[in-house]
Design a protein around this motif. Structure first.
Motif, PDB file in Angstrom:
ATOM      1  N   ALA A 154       0.867  -1.178   0.000  1.00  0.00           N
ATOM      2  CA  ALA A 154       0.000   0.000   0.000  1.00  0.00           C
ATOM      3  C   ALA A 154       0.901   1.224   0.000  1.00  0.00           C
ATOM      4  O   ALA A 154       2.078   1.136   0.372  1.00  0.00           O
ATOM      5  CB  ALA A 154      -0.900  -0.005   1.228  1.00  0.00           C
ATOM      6  N   ARG A 168      -4.851  -5.654  -2.203  1.00  0.00           N
ATOM      7  CA  ARG A 168      -6.232  -5.796  -1.765  1.00  0.00           C
ATOM      8  C   ARG A 168      -7.136  -6.138  -2.952  1.00  0.00           C
ATOM      9  O   ARG A 168      -7.895  -7.110  -2.918  1.00  0.00           O
ATOM     10  CB  ARG A 168      -6.708  -4.500  -1.112  1.00  0.00           C
ATOM     11  CG  ARG A 168      -8.005  -4.672  -0.355  1.00  0.00           C
ATOM     12  CD  ARG A 168      -8.601  -3.352   0.066  1.00  0.00           C
ATOM     13  NE  ARG A 168      -7.643  -2.561   0.862  1.00  0.00           N
ATOM     14  CZ  ARG A 168      -8.017  -1.532   1.617  1.00  0.00           C
ATOM     15  NH1 ARG A 168      -9.307  -1.193   1.698  1.00  0.00           N
ATOM     16  NH2 ARG A 168      -7.129  -0.838   2.274  1.00  0.00           N
ATOM     17  N   GLU A 200      -3.779  -6.032   4.025  1.00  0.00           N
ATOM     18  CA  GLU A 200      -4.389  -5.701   2.741  1.00  0.00           C
ATOM     19  C   GLU A 200      -5.034  -6.930   2.100  1.00  0.00           C
ATOM     20  O   GLU A 200      -6.126  -6.857   1.541  1.00  0.00           O
ATOM     21  CB  GLU A 200      -3.332  -5.121   1.795  1.00  0.00           C
ATOM     22  CG  GLU A 200      -2.810  -3.758   2.205  1.00  0.00           C
ATOM     23  CD  GLU A 200      -3.888  -2.681   2.138  1.00  0.00           C
ATOM     24  OE1 GLU A 200      -4.689  -2.717   1.190  1.00  0.00           O
ATOM     25  OE2 GLU A 200      -3.939  -1.832   3.038  1.00  0.00           O
TER      26      GLU A 200
END
Lengths: 344, 344
Positions: A154, A168, A200
DNA sequence: TTGTAAGCGTTATCAT
DNA sequence: ATGATAACGCTTACAA
């Protein structure tokens, strides 16, 4: 020249009949140079086999050409992929890669890292997950004045200090696929608590189920350490459930291998009795039996980009100053043989 | 001190009220130093957080503190094990490891390597197999004046330039074990032609059969590339034989995984229908199904020893000058679940 | 036991 | 466009 056998800039200057500085200008491709002199100096360089001494350069320039790879001993193939990506990036530059595993979990990890960075005065470091997720590490680099790029699941940092993958979303797609195949009881083997990648991937898993209106009892989630054995243990817990899951998403391939191992041990056949999806697409995924459906994590490209991000505008090949290195990389589902519709 | 933020030897000298040279003596643990002065200087060093600049040191000493790892992109886990071994060796020294994969097979490999060694002027290099088996590479290092230690499956060089494992003997033991279990039709998946490790392992295989008076038809030998797929292909050829072998020795684990894959594909169960032994003991061996009986190759210890051999007497910790690093390492058979007596 | 001067091989500054 | 001179941060003579 006699002492070490290696010719120096002085030798070149003397033989070419110019000053050191002129040779230096040739080496560094200074634009303000007479073509004749340049040619003459280049001839002498070629003839002598002169190669600038990187240590002397480093001293004079007050920076060196070493970029570090800091990792916490994750999966071997992952580290190798990252190394390969980095090396591609520094190909044909004067940079070299030095590798530094650290003991994450050790209370002295941060001090060890500081010690390393201060001693070596690296040009910059690439931080692999999960080390990279630790904000203190980034702060440390900043404080020391060492460039860094973090790799992660992320965007944890500014684009110039980060390359990230869309774990994700990728996991959501993978679990969607299981659902399309007809699975309703899907287990999750999550990664270790505190890992952003684990978080995630778990979120992606939960989103997929929520979107499909499938309830997710806590019992369907088991946590592993990203290691093979932990995948086995987690799978055993999930497979003890009544009714047992018809599919399992494992947050990485190594644990997925453990899942398949555990399934075999209790006489379950994959994918007939159990579908399995992993994450990473390490070579083991294609080689295990059955070949594993998994999410391909473009870690080598990420590493390459991360390294380029760090050296761009500095490296020899400054053609690509204009090209911005991307910060976001897309993972994709690789469909192999470990998924089938549930049979019941 | 103001420019970079890092204090230099001059800052220390000025503040401690001594000359640079005295500080230098403290850093280098010169014995002829007044305890008072040493103490005083050390205090200033600690207080300033002074760390000697490695580039300046390298320049003045006319040698740097980088040791290279040269490899030809073999199995990822093997490279990681070697890196780990090297890093253990240079732990708490001022050496760092730089990694250099080369494209063996490329006609420019030798030139690339020369370029690398000349540019970086490394302290020394560790050569991993199969690159290490190439005498031209060793000659190149000698010519350039770069220390080297080769890792391999036989003593190809002087002890100070070599660490070796006893592959031949280890394979003999492994195949003896198959014979003890009652196998008579035993296939060999050899490594690629031109690899010394492949040759040694093959010789061990042949010796075991000869000692047991078992004939070895050419058809029982298939050659692979040390890669998974090649193991599959080779296994398919061997399993097509009539009568087919009841056991296969594969010259490495990765190919052994391919063998098991191929066996599964044609409905053969390991070890009931086919016994398999590998070589390396990479983690994959313990994780595949069934867990693979294999020969443990102490590659990390070899690498550690190789690195120590190179830096001993130079490193900070000169306690162990007296201890000679060993040159020969013993591989051992690890018995897991992929071997059983033949059933027919 | 300590200090001075000279170098290691390169680049930066400021001339010309 | 080129060169003289002084850094860069350390070590090795050689003195004192």
């Amino acid at each position: 020249m006699e002492k070490t056998g290696q010719p120096t800039i002085n030798d070149v200057a003397r033989i070419a009949g110019v000053s050191k500085k002129t040779v230096s200008r040739v080496i560094n491709r200074s634009p303000l140079l007479n073509d004749d002199t340049r040619k003459r100096v280049e001839d002498v360089i070629g003839q002598l086999g002169y190669i600038p001494n990187p240590q002397a350069r480093a001293l004079a320039l007050r920076r060196n050409f070493l970029i570090g790879l800091v990792h916490g001993n994750p999966n071997a193939q992952t580290v190798m992929n990252v190394q390969q990506g980095m090396l591609e990036a520094i190909q044909d530059t004067e940079f070299e890669m030095v590798v530094r595993p650290v003991d994450r979990g050790s209370p002295t990890m941060l001090d060890d890292l500081r010690h390393f960075l201060e001693r070596q005065r690296l040009f910059g470091v690439l931080l692999m997950p999960p080390i990279s997720e630790n904000d203190s590490v980034a702060k440390l680099c900043d404080a020391i004045g060492c460039r860094y790029v973090r790799m992660g699941s992320a965007m944890l940092d500014r684009p110039e200090n980060m390359v990230a993958s869309n774990d994700r979303e990728a996991v959501r797609t993978a679990v969607d696929y299981l659902i399309e195949q007809g699975h309703r009881r899907i287990g999750l083997i999550a990664g270790p608590h505190g890992f952003r990648s684990a978080q995630e991937r778990r979120l992606g898993f939960e989103e997929a189920l929520r979107n499909a209106g499938i309830p997710l009892p806590r019992s369907m989630i088991a946590e592993g350490t990203y290691r093979f054995e932990s995948g086995m243990v987690a799978a055993e817990r999930l497979l003890d459930l009544v009714p047992r899951p018809t599919a399992i998403f494992s947050s990485n391939d190594e644990m997925a291998a453990g899942v398949i191992h555990a399934a075999h041990q209790r006489g379950l056949e994959v994918p007939r009795d159990l579908s399995v999806i992993g994450f990473d697409d390490t070579p083991i995924a294609a080689h295990m039996w059955p070949p594993l459906t998994t999410v391909r994590w473009p870690i080598a490209s990420m590493a390459r980009s991360a390294a380029l991000k760090m050296i761009t505008g500095i490296a020899d090949n400054d053609d690509n100053d204009a090209v911005q290195e991307p910060s976001m990389f897309l993972s994709t589902l690789i469909r192999r043989a470990s998924v089938a519709p549930p049979t019941e």
